[in-house]
Design a protein around this motif. Structure first.
Motif, PDB file in Angstrom:
ATOM      1  N   SER A 239       0.797  -1.226   0.000  1.00 35.68           N
ATOM      2  CA  SER A 239       0.000   0.000   0.000  1.00 35.68           C
ATOM      3  C   SER A 239       0.826   1.271   0.000  1.00 35.68           C
ATOM      4  CB  SER A 239      -0.989   0.047   1.177  1.00 35.68           C
ATOM      5  OG  SER A 239      -0.371   0.377   2.383  1.00 35.68           O
TER       6      SER A 239
ATOM      7  N   VAL B 179      -9.669  -1.575  -1.426  1.00 30.43           N
ATOM      8  CA  VAL B 179     -10.134  -0.857  -0.235  1.00 30.43           C
ATOM      9  C   VAL B 179     -11.550  -0.362  -0.486  1.00 30.43           C
ATOM     10  CG1 VAL B 179      -7.805  -0.128   0.436  1.00 30.43           C
ATOM     11  CG2 VAL B 179      -9.197   1.355  -1.030  1.00 30.43           C
TER      12      VAL B 179
ATOM     13  N   GLN C 237      -4.734   5.729   3.932  1.00 32.44           N
ATOM     14  CA  GLN C 237      -5.661   5.853   5.061  1.00 32.44           C
ATOM     15  C   GLN C 237      -6.850   4.932   4.819  1.00 32.44           C
ATOM     16  OE1 GLN C 237      -5.988  10.311   4.916  1.00 32.44           O
ATOM     17  NE2 GLN C 237      -5.675  10.163   7.113  1.00 32.44           N
ATOM     18  N   TRP C 238      -6.737   3.695   5.302  1.00 31.90           N
ATOM     19  CA  TRP C 238      -7.831   2.756   5.131  1.00 31.90           C
ATOM     20  C   TRP C 238      -8.238   2.164   6.479  1.00 31.90           C
ATOM     21  CZ3 TRP C 238      -6.150  -1.911   6.937  1.00 31.90           C
ATOM     22  CH2 TRP C 238      -4.791  -2.229   6.810  1.00 31.90           C
ATOM     23  N   SER C 239      -9.492   1.775   6.552  1.00 33.71           N
ATOM     24  CA  SER C 239      -9.978   1.076   7.744  1.00 33.71           C
ATOM     25  C   SER C 239      -9.991  -0.428   7.510  1.00 33.71           C
ATOM     26  CB  SER C 239     -11.388   1.551   8.100  1.00 33.71           C
ATOM     27  OG  SER C 239     -12.297   1.243   7.052  1.00 33.71           O
TER      28      SER C 239
ATOM     29  N   LEU D  94      -8.689  -3.436   4.352  1.00 33.21           N
ATOM     30  CA  LEU D  94      -7.950  -3.666   3.105  1.00 33.21           C
ATOM     31  C   LEU D  94      -7.945  -5.151   2.794  1.00 33.21           C
ATOM     32  CD1 LEU D  94      -4.619  -2.233   1.863  1.00 33.21           C
ATOM     33  CD2 LEU D  94      -4.677  -4.664   2.404  1.00 33.21           C
TER      34      LEU D  94
ATOM     35  N   TRP E 145     -16.443  -1.528  -2.878  1.00 33.11           N
ATOM     36  CA  TRP E 145     -14.985  -1.596  -2.794  1.00 33.11           C
ATOM     37  C   TRP E 145     -14.390  -1.282  -4.168  1.00 33.11           C
ATOM     38  CZ3 TRP E 145     -11.513  -4.306   0.939  1.00 33.11           C
ATOM     39  CH2 TRP E 145     -12.110  -4.420   2.209  1.00 33.11           C
TER      40      TRP E 145
ATOM     41  N   GLU F 296     -12.062   5.269   0.638  1.00 32.72           N
ATOM     42  CA  GLU F 296     -10.787   5.243   1.355  1.00 32.72           C
ATOM     43  C   GLU F 296      -9.631   5.154   0.363  1.00 32.72           C
ATOM     44  OE1 GLU F 296     -12.741   3.088   5.284  1.00 32.72           O
ATOM     45  OE2 GLU F 296     -10.920   2.260   4.400  1.00 32.72           O
TER      46      GLU F 296
END
Length: 222
Positions: free
Chosen positions: A22, A80, A88-90, A92, A63, A84
């Protein structure tokens, strides 16, 4: 099975690529679509050509693909939620392939080596819970939970992300499946980030791991 020196080097090289996951920008990748196979599945079933085989999974609606790369015998595709980004992801989902590694290391050994390397990026405690043997279309595999109670995510500036980024410490944990294909080794993992957590009470455990990964499965490898 005891790994030869060359095989160990190959594993560590593959893991080093994984831990850089990432940091790059996005590229397009071809995927085929099909009708959902059951209630709750997305209206398409992604199939990625990864070296000599076709790796399939269900991508949840909402997604997007955020990154694709293939170089030096390593394939990577990352996904993701649509709102997002890779820095900056919550949540993946990452698919990786390692060319010609199926005969060098078994899936459990690969995850063991990855967990050991993971410590270098973790400012807190590493959580590593083995879930045991599994299989995908007859190919042997191993799955586990791996995470860090407190991790700072650092992203250097690139042509795709012009501004460097460093996050506050967050908890990060995921479900990992490693599968030996006919010649190549495949890694699929879904991870989540959130509040710093305690190693004795991780947000992802064996009891809820099946629910956590269910929207993406079942995986296929043809």
């Amino acid at each position: 099975m005891k790994l030869a020196l060359g095989a160990r080097v190959g594993v560590l090289q593959g893991i080093s690529v994984l831990l850089l996951c990432s940091l790059m920008g996005s590229e397009s990748v071809q995927a085929t679509s099909d009708m959902p196979r059951g209630e709750g599945y997305a209206p398409h079933n992604h199939v990625l050509p990864v070296f000599g085989q076709q790796l399939g999974f269900n991508l949840p609606s909402g997604w997007k693909q955020a990154h694709y790369e293939e170089r030096a015998g390593v394939f990577m595709a990352e996904f993701v939620p649509e709102l997002e980004a890779l820095n900056q992801w919550s949540t993946l989902f990452c698919v990786q392939g390692f060319r010609d590694m199926a005969q060098s290391v078994n899936p459990e050994q690969f995850l063991d080596a990855m967990a050991a390397t993971y410590q270098s990026s973790c400012e807190g405690e590493v959580v590593y819970q083995k879930l045991g043997n599994t299989e995908v279309d007859g190919h042997e595999g191993f799955h586990a939970i791996l995470g860090c109670t407190a991790m700072v995510n650092v992203h250097g500036a690139t042509q795709f992300n012009p501004e460097a980024y460093t996050s506050n410490p967050q908890g990060e944990i995921g479900y990992y499946t490693v599968v030996n294909g006919e010649k190549d080794l495949y890694l699929l993992h879904k991870s989540m980030r959130g509040d710093v957590f305690s190693a004795d009470k991780p947000p992802l455990q064996a009891a809820n791991s099946a629910d956590f990964i269910s929207a993406l499965g079942p995986f296929s490898l043809k």
